[in-house]
Scaffold this motif. Structure first.
Motif, PDB file in Angstrom:
ATOM      1  N   GLN A 194       0.819  -1.218   0.000  1.00  0.00           N
ATOM      2  CA  GLN A 194       0.000   0.000   0.000  1.00  0.00           C
ATOM      3  C   GLN A 194       0.854   1.269   0.000  1.00  0.00           C
ATOM      4  O   GLN A 194       0.367   2.360   0.303  1.00  0.00           O
ATOM      5  CB  GLN A 194      -0.914   0.007   1.229  1.00  0.00           C
ATOM      6  CG  GLN A 194      -1.904  -1.157   1.282  1.00  0.00           C
ATOM      7  CD  GLN A 194      -2.670  -1.197   2.590  1.00  0.00           C
ATOM      8  OE1 GLN A 194      -2.969  -0.162   3.182  1.00  0.00           O
ATOM      9  NE2 GLN A 194      -2.986  -2.404   3.059  1.00  0.00           N
ATOM     10  N   SER A 195       2.121   1.134  -0.342  1.00  0.00           N
ATOM     11  CA  SER A 195       3.021   2.288  -0.228  1.00  0.00           C
ATOM     12  C   SER A 195       2.570   3.477  -1.070  1.00  0.00           C
ATOM     13  O   SER A 195       2.829   4.626  -0.701  1.00  0.00           O
ATOM     14  CB  SER A 195       4.453   1.883  -0.591  1.00  0.00           C
ATOM     15  OG  SER A 195       4.518   1.263  -1.851  1.00  0.00           O
ATOM     16  N   LEU A 196       1.876   3.238  -2.172  1.00  0.00           N
ATOM     17  CA  LEU A 196       1.392   4.337  -3.014  1.00  0.00           C
ATOM     18  C   LEU A 196       0.563   5.340  -2.219  1.00  0.00           C
ATOM     19  O   LEU A 196       0.586   6.545  -2.508  1.00  0.00           O
ATOM     20  CB  LEU A 196       0.564   3.779  -4.176  1.00  0.00           C
ATOM     21  CG  LEU A 196      -0.185   4.804  -5.049  1.00  0.00           C
ATOM     22  CD1 LEU A 196       0.775   5.771  -5.724  1.00  0.00           C
ATOM     23  CD2 LEU A 196      -1.048   4.083  -6.089  1.00  0.00           C
ATOM     24  N   SER A 197      -0.162   4.860  -1.216  1.00  0.00           N
ATOM     25  CA  SER A 197      -1.032   5.749  -0.439  1.00  0.00           C
ATOM     26  C   SER A 197      -0.249   6.844   0.284  1.00  0.00           C
ATOM     27  O   SER A 197      -0.804   7.882   0.641  1.00  0.00           O
ATOM     28  CB  SER A 197      -1.848   4.944   0.578  1.00  0.00           C
ATOM     29  OG  SER A 197      -0.996   4.270   1.490  1.00  0.00           O
ATOM     30  N   ASP A 198       1.063   6.649   0.452  1.00  0.00           N
ATOM     31  CA  ASP A 198       1.887   7.660   1.114  1.00  0.00           C
ATOM     32  C   ASP A 198       2.097   8.900   0.253  1.00  0.00           C
ATOM     33  O   ASP A 198       2.453   9.965   0.784  1.00  0.00           O
ATOM     34  CB  ASP A 198       3.264   7.071   1.473  1.00  0.00           C
ATOM     35  CG  ASP A 198       3.176   5.968   2.519  1.00  0.00           C
ATOM     36  OD1 ASP A 198       2.170   5.928   3.245  1.00  0.00           O
ATOM     37  OD2 ASP A 198       4.106   5.143   2.583  1.00  0.00           O
ATOM     38  N   ILE A 199       1.886   8.760  -1.058  1.00  0.00           N
ATOM     39  CA  ILE A 199       2.174   9.886  -1.951  1.00  0.00           C
ATOM     40  C   ILE A 199       1.028  10.189  -2.914  1.00  0.00           C
ATOM     41  O   ILE A 199       1.087  11.148  -3.683  1.00  0.00           O
ATOM     42  CB  ILE A 199       3.476   9.623  -2.751  1.00  0.00           C
ATOM     43  CG1 ILE A 199       4.066  10.922  -3.283  1.00  0.00           C
ATOM     44  CG2 ILE A 199       3.243   8.598  -3.868  1.00  0.00           C
ATOM     45  CD1 ILE A 199       5.459  10.772  -3.860  1.00  0.00           C
ATOM     46  N   SER A 200      -0.035   9.411  -2.866  1.00  0.00           N
ATOM     47  CA  SER A 200      -1.130   9.581  -3.834  1.00  0.00           C
ATOM     48  C   SER A 200      -1.771  10.961  -3.750  1.00  0.00           C
ATOM     49  O   SER A 200      -2.107  11.562  -4.786  1.00  0.00           O
ATOM     50  CB  SER A 200      -2.184   8.491  -3.644  1.00  0.00           C
ATOM     51  OG  SER A 200      -2.696   8.493  -2.327  1.00  0.00           O
ATOM     52  N   ASN A 201      -1.945  11.478  -2.542  1.00  0.00           N
ATOM     53  CA  ASN A 201      -2.559  12.810  -2.406  1.00  0.00           C
ATOM     54  C   ASN A 201      -1.696  13.885  -3.047  1.00  0.00           C
ATOM     55  O   ASN A 201      -2.213  14.830  -3.664  1.00  0.00           O
ATOM     56  CB  ASN A 201      -2.798  13.146  -0.934  1.00  0.00           C
ATOM     57  CG  ASN A 201      -3.933  12.344  -0.323  1.00  0.00           C
ATOM     58  OD1 ASN A 201      -4.784  11.816  -1.046  1.00  0.00           O
ATOM     59  ND2 ASN A 201      -3.948  12.226   0.987  1.00  0.00           N
ATOM     60  N   GLU A 202      -0.381  13.748  -2.911  1.00  0.00           N
ATOM     61  CA  GLU A 202       0.517  14.717  -3.528  1.00  0.00           C
ATOM     62  C   GLU A 202       0.464  14.628  -5.051  1.00  0.00           C
ATOM     63  O   GLU A 202       0.492  15.645  -5.744  1.00  0.00           O
ATOM     64  CB  GLU A 202       1.959  14.490  -3.045  1.00  0.00           C
ATOM     65  CG  GLU A 202       2.993  15.426  -3.656  1.00  0.00           C
ATOM     66  CD  GLU A 202       2.739  16.903  -3.356  1.00  0.00           C
ATOM     67  OE1 GLU A 202       3.280  17.750  -4.098  1.00  0.00           O
ATOM     68  OE2 GLU A 202       2.004  17.212  -2.395  1.00  0.00           O
ATOM     69  N   LEU A 203       0.352  13.421  -5.581  1.00  0.00           N
ATOM     70  CA  LEU A 203       0.232  13.261  -7.029  1.00  0.00           C
ATOM     71  C   LEU A 203      -1.053  13.908  -7.541  1.00  0.00           C
ATOM     72  O   LEU A 203      -1.052  14.584  -8.571  1.00  0.00           O
ATOM     73  CB  LEU A 203       0.264  11.773  -7.396  1.00  0.00           C
ATOM     74  CG  LEU A 203       1.611  11.068  -7.206  1.00  0.00           C
ATOM     75  CD1 LEU A 203       1.470   9.576  -7.473  1.00  0.00           C
ATOM     76  CD2 LEU A 203       2.680  11.669  -8.112  1.00  0.00           C
ATOM     77  N   VAL A 204      -2.138  13.714  -6.820  1.00  0.00           N
ATOM     78  CA  VAL A 204      -3.407  14.335  -7.204  1.00  0.00           C
ATOM     79  C   VAL A 204      -3.301  15.852  -7.121  1.00  0.00           C
ATOM     80  O   VAL A 204      -3.770  16.574  -8.005  1.00  0.00           O
ATOM     81  CB  VAL A 204      -4.554  13.814  -6.309  1.00  0.00           C
ATOM     82  CG1 VAL A 204      -5.833  14.615  -6.556  1.00  0.00           C
ATOM     83  CG2 VAL A 204      -4.797  12.333  -6.565  1.00  0.00           C
ATOM     84  N   ARG A 205      -2.645  16.345  -6.057  1.00  0.00           N
ATOM     85  CA  ARG A 205      -2.480  17.791  -5.891  1.00  0.00           C
ATOM     86  C   ARG A 205      -1.710  18.392  -7.067  1.00  0.00           C
ATOM     87  O   ARG A 205      -2.003  19.512  -7.500  1.00  0.00           O
ATOM     88  CB  ARG A 205      -1.742  18.090  -4.587  1.00  0.00           C
ATOM     89  CG  ARG A 205      -1.720  19.564  -4.197  1.00  0.00           C
ATOM     90  CD  ARG A 205      -0.821  19.830  -3.014  1.00  0.00           C
ATOM     91  NE  ARG A 205       0.583  19.685  -3.346  1.00  0.00           N
ATOM     92  CZ  ARG A 205       1.294  20.618  -3.982  1.00  0.00           C
ATOM     93  NH1 ARG A 205       0.734  21.754  -4.363  1.00  0.00           N
ATOM     94  NH2 ARG A 205       2.579  20.406  -4.234  1.00  0.00           N
ATOM     95  N   GLN A 206      -0.759  17.640  -7.580  1.00  0.00           N
ATOM     96  CA  GLN A 206       0.033  18.117  -8.709  1.00  0.00           C
ATOM     97  C   GLN A 206      -0.591  17.757 -10.063  1.00  0.00           C
ATOM     98  O   GLN A 206       0.041  17.911 -11.110  1.00  0.00           O
ATOM     99  CB  GLN A 206       1.461  17.561  -8.628  1.00  0.00           C
ATOM    100  CG  GLN A 206       2.261  18.084  -7.437  1.00  0.00           C
ATOM    101  CD  GLN A 206       3.745  17.821  -7.580  1.00  0.00           C
ATOM    102  OE1 GLN A 206       4.297  17.796  -8.676  1.00  0.00           O
ATOM    103  NE2 GLN A 206       4.420  17.624  -6.454  1.00  0.00           N
ATOM    104  N   ASN A 207      -1.835  17.292 -10.015  1.00  0.00           N
ATOM    105  CA  ASN A 207      -2.594  16.998 -11.236  1.00  0.00           C
ATOM    106  C   ASN A 207      -1.942  15.905 -12.071  1.00  0.00           C
ATOM    107  O   ASN A 207      -1.957  15.956 -13.307  1.00  0.00           O
ATOM    108  CB  ASN A 207      -2.774  18.266 -12.083  1.00  0.00           C
ATOM    109  CG  ASN A 207      -3.911  18.135 -13.085  1.00  0.00           C
ATOM    110  OD1 ASN A 207      -4.889  17.434 -12.842  1.00  0.00           O
ATOM    111  ND2 ASN A 207      -3.767  18.789 -14.226  1.00  0.00           N
ATOM    112  N   LYS A 208      -1.367  14.904 -11.402  1.00  0.00           N
ATOM    113  CA  LYS A 208      -0.761  13.776 -12.101  1.00  0.00           C
ATOM    114  C   LYS A 208      -1.783  12.637 -12.226  1.00  0.00           C
ATOM    115  O   LYS A 208      -2.683  12.500 -11.391  1.00  0.00           O
ATOM    116  CB  LYS A 208       0.468  13.255 -11.350  1.00  0.00           C
ATOM    117  CG  LYS A 208       1.523  14.326 -11.055  1.00  0.00           C
ATOM    118  CD  LYS A 208       2.058  14.979 -12.316  1.00  0.00           C
ATOM    119  CE  LYS A 208       3.132  16.006 -11.991  1.00  0.00           C
ATOM    120  NZ  LYS A 208       3.606  16.724 -13.204  1.00  0.00           N
TER     121      LYS A 208
END
Length: 314
Positions: A194-208
């Motif tokens: 589940q490591s993706l969950s550590d950075i998924s919000n940041e990716l969404v914030r950067q419109n990735k």
């Protein structure tokens, strides 16, 4: 949910996974015709995002052949560069694919990849790692930036291994002419990693854009006596499957969709029956408590990837 179709299991008879049923794919021409029919059935079932790579046997050639039968601007093709398939469909091959993140390999594989236009939308580094140095290779990055600008492509990368998040963080900092180059991140994510969950919000914030691969953990989410340490997970999944009248695969895909919203979740289906079962993920939603319970089964990336390395090509 937005379900895409990965073509690794359609372009080569062997894959790193745990098969639920034995598949005799020794006749390559029969296998190819079968894979073509899966593409057609996926399209008829509403799937429009297809993920492929030169490392997936004849998957790129198969998709190119299939696309000749289509005239639909809603179809999106994502392909990659960096791996070469070398097993020649030999089940006993010691090496199935070779990684090379050089400018020469990029240019060589682009010659095939560009044939996907006008459907080609996403172009990715296949399994980017810190070890290959591809995220610091100025010649490669400039060429990718050039392709992005010239063809209006989204440039991405796929991640594999214990340091997926470290790779993503470094990629977010890669600039060419002052601009970020990477738009799409295709990441392994499931109950176990589940490591993706550590950075998924940041990716969404950067419109990735986020693409989820290996949602069923190469088959490890299915009940298997060889993995007694997942017994509690199997029990929960069996209960949920009975409650929602779907398979474990649908539970797995739904978990990914609900915990990483707005992502595209890839199906690795090798036949239409599996695809139909995967699409049942659209028939229900997991409760907050169920998601929290499933999230308790995460393992460390180190354990997950060590176990994965021991899976066999079959």
């Amino acid at each position: 949910m937005t379900l895409g179709l990965g073509t690794a299991a359609l372009g080569r008879p062997q894959y790193i996974n745990i098969r639920q049923k034995h598949a005799n794919n020794s006749d390559i021409e029969t296998f190819r015709k079968h894979s073509f029919s899966v593409l057609e059935n996926a399209y008829n079932l509403g799937i429009r995002y297809f993920d492929t790579a030169p490392g997936y046997g004849f998957a790129e050639d198969l998709l190119l052949e299939w696309l000749k039968t289509k005239n639909d601007a809603s179809i999106e093709i994502a392909t990659k560069w960096g791996y070469t398939y070398v097993a020649n469909f030999n089940a006993n091959a010691e090496v199935h694919e070779v990684k090379e993140h050089s400018l020469e390999k990029l240019n060589e594989q682009w010659e095939v990849s560009k044939q996907f236009f006008p459907y080609l939308k996403v172009y990715q580094i296949h399994s980017a790692t810190l070890q290959t140095g591809v995220l610091k290779n100025e010649a490669v990055l400039k060429q990718l930036a050039s392709l992005k600008k010239e063809h209006n492509l989204k440039i991405g990368l796929t991640t594999t291994g214990t340091n997926q998040i470290e790779v993503i963080k470094e990629a977010l900092n890669v600039l060419v002419d002052g601009e970020q180059i990477f738009d799409v991140f295709q990441v392994t994510y499931n109950f176990l990693d589940q490591s993706l969950s550590d950075i998924s919000n940041e990716l969404v914030r950067q419109n990735k854009s986020i693409i989820i691969k290996e949602a069923v953990a190469n088959g490890r989410v299915f009940k298997n006596i060889k993995y007694p340490h997942y017994k509690a997970l199997y029990t929960v999944l069996e209960t949920l499957s009975e409650k929602y009248k779907v398979g474990v695969d649908a539970i797995s895909l739904k978990y990914c969709e609900q915990t990483i919203p707005e992502s595209i979740v890839l199906s690795g289906a090798s036949n239409t029956e599996q695809l139909n079962e995967n699409l049942k993920a659209n028939s229900f939603s997991l409760s907050k408590n169920e998601i929290e319970l499933l999230s308790t089964f995460k393992t460390t990336p180190e354990f997950y990837w060590t176990e994965r390395k021991n899976l066999q090509w079959n």
